[in-house]
Design an enzyme around this catalytic site. Structure first.
Site, mmCIF file in Angstrom:
data_model
loop_
_atom_site.group_PDB
_atom_site.id
_atom_site.type_symbol
_atom_site.label_atom_id
_atom_site.label_comp_id
_atom_site.label_asym_id
_atom_site.label_seq_id
_atom_site.Cartn_x
_atom_site.Cartn_y
_atom_site.Cartn_z
ATOM 1 N N LYS A 233 0.838 -1.211 0.000
ATOM 2 C CA LYS A 233 0.000 0.000 0.000
ATOM 3 C C LYS A 233 0.872 1.261 0.000
ATOM 4 C CE LYS A 233 -2.019 -1.134 3.885
ATOM 5 N NZ LYS A 233 -1.422 -2.448 4.178
ATOM 6 N N ARG B 58 12.252 -2.117 11.017
ATOM 7 C CA ARG B 58 11.027 -1.691 11.693
ATOM 8 C C ARG B 58 10.691 -2.648 12.827
ATOM 9 N NH1 ARG B 58 5.994 -0.087 7.899
ATOM 10 N NH2 ARG B 58 4.920 -1.517 9.308
ATOM 11 N N ARG C 51 12.096 -6.446 4.454
ATOM 12 C CA ARG C 51 12.046 -5.046 4.892
ATOM 13 C C ARG C 51 12.685 -4.915 6.278
ATOM 14 N NH1 ARG C 51 6.355 -1.922 5.180
ATOM 15 N NH2 ARG C 51 6.014 -3.225 6.998
HETATM 16 P P1 B4P Z 1 4.719 -1.476 2.024
HETATM 17 O O1 B4P Z 1 4.344 -0.701 0.811
HETATM 18 O O2 B4P Z 1 5.503 -0.761 3.074
HETATM 19 O O3 B4P Z 1 3.470 -2.170 2.728
HETATM 20 P P2 B4P Z 1 2.208 -1.615 3.485
HETATM 21 O O4 B4P Z 1 1.078 -2.419 2.939
HETATM 22 O O5 B4P Z 1 2.089 -0.118 3.355
HETATM 23 O O6 B4P Z 1 2.605 -1.943 5.016
HETATM 24 P P3 B4P Z 1 1.917 -2.105 6.449
HETATM 25 O O7 B4P Z 1 0.466 -2.424 6.303
HETATM 26 O O8 B4P Z 1 2.792 -3.097 7.126
HETATM 27 O O9 B4P Z 1 2.148 -0.767 7.240
HETATM 28 P P4 B4P Z 1 1.369 0.457 7.884
HETATM 29 O O10 B4P Z 1 2.380 1.512 7.925
HETATM 30 O O11 B4P Z 1 0.084 0.780 7.162
HETATM 31 O O12 B4P Z 1 5.506 -2.732 1.483
HETATM 32 C C1 B4P Z 1 6.100 -3.702 2.328
HETATM 33 C C2 B4P Z 1 7.475 -4.143 1.806
HETATM 34 O O13 B4P Z 1 7.364 -4.804 0.556
HETATM 35 C C3 B4P Z 1 8.426 -2.972 1.558
HETATM 36 O O14 B4P Z 1 9.706 -3.350 1.998
HETATM 37 C C4 B4P Z 1 8.395 -2.773 0.057
HETATM 38 O O15 B4P Z 1 9.640 -2.269 -0.450
HETATM 39 C C5 B4P Z 1 8.147 -4.174 -0.452
HETATM 40 N N1 B4P Z 1 7.324 -4.219 -1.663
HETATM 41 C C6 B4P Z 1 6.224 -3.453 -1.918
HETATM 42 N N2 B4P Z 1 5.696 -3.785 -3.124
HETATM 43 C C7 B4P Z 1 6.479 -4.813 -3.619
HETATM 44 C C8 B4P Z 1 6.439 -5.598 -4.823
HETATM 45 N N3 B4P Z 1 5.479 -5.427 -5.773
HETATM 46 N N4 B4P Z 1 7.366 -6.555 -4.983
HETATM 47 C C9 B4P Z 1 8.335 -6.753 -4.038
HETATM 48 N N5 B4P Z 1 8.439 -6.046 -2.895
HETATM 49 C C10 B4P Z 1 7.510 -5.087 -2.679
HETATM 50 O O16 B4P Z 1 0.940 0.010 9.383
HETATM 51 C C11 B4P Z 1 1.844 -0.250 10.433
HETATM 52 C C12 B4P Z 1 1.128 -0.331 11.803
HETATM 53 O O17 B4P Z 1 0.593 0.978 12.179
HETATM 54 C C13 B4P Z 1 -0.102 -1.240 11.913
HETATM 55 O O18 B4P Z 1 0.250 -2.602 12.144
HETATM 56 C C14 B4P Z 1 -0.872 -0.611 13.127
HETATM 57 O O19 B4P Z 1 -0.312 -0.987 14.359
HETATM 58 C C15 B4P Z 1 -0.638 0.876 12.938
HETATM 59 N N6 B4P Z 1 -1.734 1.512 12.154
HETATM 60 C C16 B4P Z 1 -1.589 2.136 10.943
HETATM 61 N N7 B4P Z 1 -2.774 2.595 10.500
HETATM 62 C C17 B4P Z 1 -3.705 2.249 11.450
HETATM 63 C C18 B4P Z 1 -5.121 2.396 11.543
HETATM 64 N N8 B4P Z 1 -5.823 3.005 10.580
HETATM 65 N N9 B4P Z 1 -5.748 1.914 12.648
HETATM 66 C C19 B4P Z 1 -5.070 1.328 13.635
HETATM 67 N N10 B4P Z 1 -3.719 1.125 13.602
HETATM 68 C C20 B4P Z 1 -3.047 1.577 12.520
#
Ligand code: B4P
Length: 191
Positions: A16, A136, A130
């Protein structure tokens, strides 16, 4: 592309954040990530950050009250008036309802929900990679699996919530970053 008020849904590590950055440049609307805002609060040791840290490290969701507060504050800033990419918010039904209430008050509702679909084992591998690169605190295998479980219980039901309004477009997320990005643009054009 006409859709500019976009919600990104997907399991932890679905990409995302990665895709939101690209889409935000492409559409010229801000990328709003509650995960990034919470990590900034943790780093700055604000009262919200101090409360959120242990919850995030355990792979659980920060309370709706806190997250809705920071999301509302950001969404009511001027640069979000014409559109936004919401990354990681909403994550619960309560958050989705609060978002709808806010958008009703300040303008029109969500245009599209882009749902990134992935397979669990591929994602565990991605997030462990990651962990090596970024260190992280919530990217260890136990926490990753807990985040997946929480996603299934709390966030996956939002697919039905938005599908009931025909807003969901699914995008396969296991290709390369470029492939997924192209699929996102195509899904928006078809929306
Ligand atoms: P990201 O792009 O970082 O993944 P994400 O889905 O955004 O991550 P996540 O859901 O863990 O984090 P968030 O900050 O929202 O990609 C992951 C990895 O894969 C990276 O290393 C990237 O380089 C790699 N990658 C991406 N696309 C790729 C591809 N096509 N091929 C290969 N590699 C690829 O949330 C973190 C925490 O914050 C939650 O657990 C919660 O505790 C809190 N939080 C955030 N929002 C909240 C909410 N609304 N309510 C309650 N808690 C919340």
């Amino acid at each position: 592309m006409s859709s500019t008020k976009i919600v990104l849904l997907g399991a932890p590590g679905a990409g995302k954040g990665t895709q939101a950055v690209l889409l935000s440049k492409n559409l010229g609307v801000p990328h709003i990530s509650t995960g990034d805002m919470l990590r900034a609060a943790v780093a700055a040791e604000t009262p919200v950050g101090l409360e959120a840290k242990a919850v995030m490290d355990a792979g659980h969701l920060v309370s709706d009250q806190i997250v809705i507060g920071i999301a509302e504050e950001r969404l009511t800033q001027d640069d979000a008036a014409q559109g936004f990419i919401l990354d990681g918010f909403p994550r619960t039904l309560g958050q989705a309802e609060a978002l709808d209430g806010l958008l009703d008050r300040i303008g029109s509702g969500i245009d599209c929900c882009l749902a990134i679909t992935v397979d669990t084992e591929g994602i565990v591998e991605r997030l462990l990679k990651r962990a090596e690169l970024e260190g992280r605190a919530d990217d260890n295998e136990t926490t990753i699996r807990e985040r997946m479980r929480v996603y299934g219980m709390e966030t996956a039901p939002l697919l039905g919530y938005y599908a009931a309004r025909s807003l969901v477009r699914e995008v396969p997320g296991m290709g390369s970053v470029d492939e997924v990005s192209q699929a996102m643009v195509a899904a928006l054009e078809a929306a």
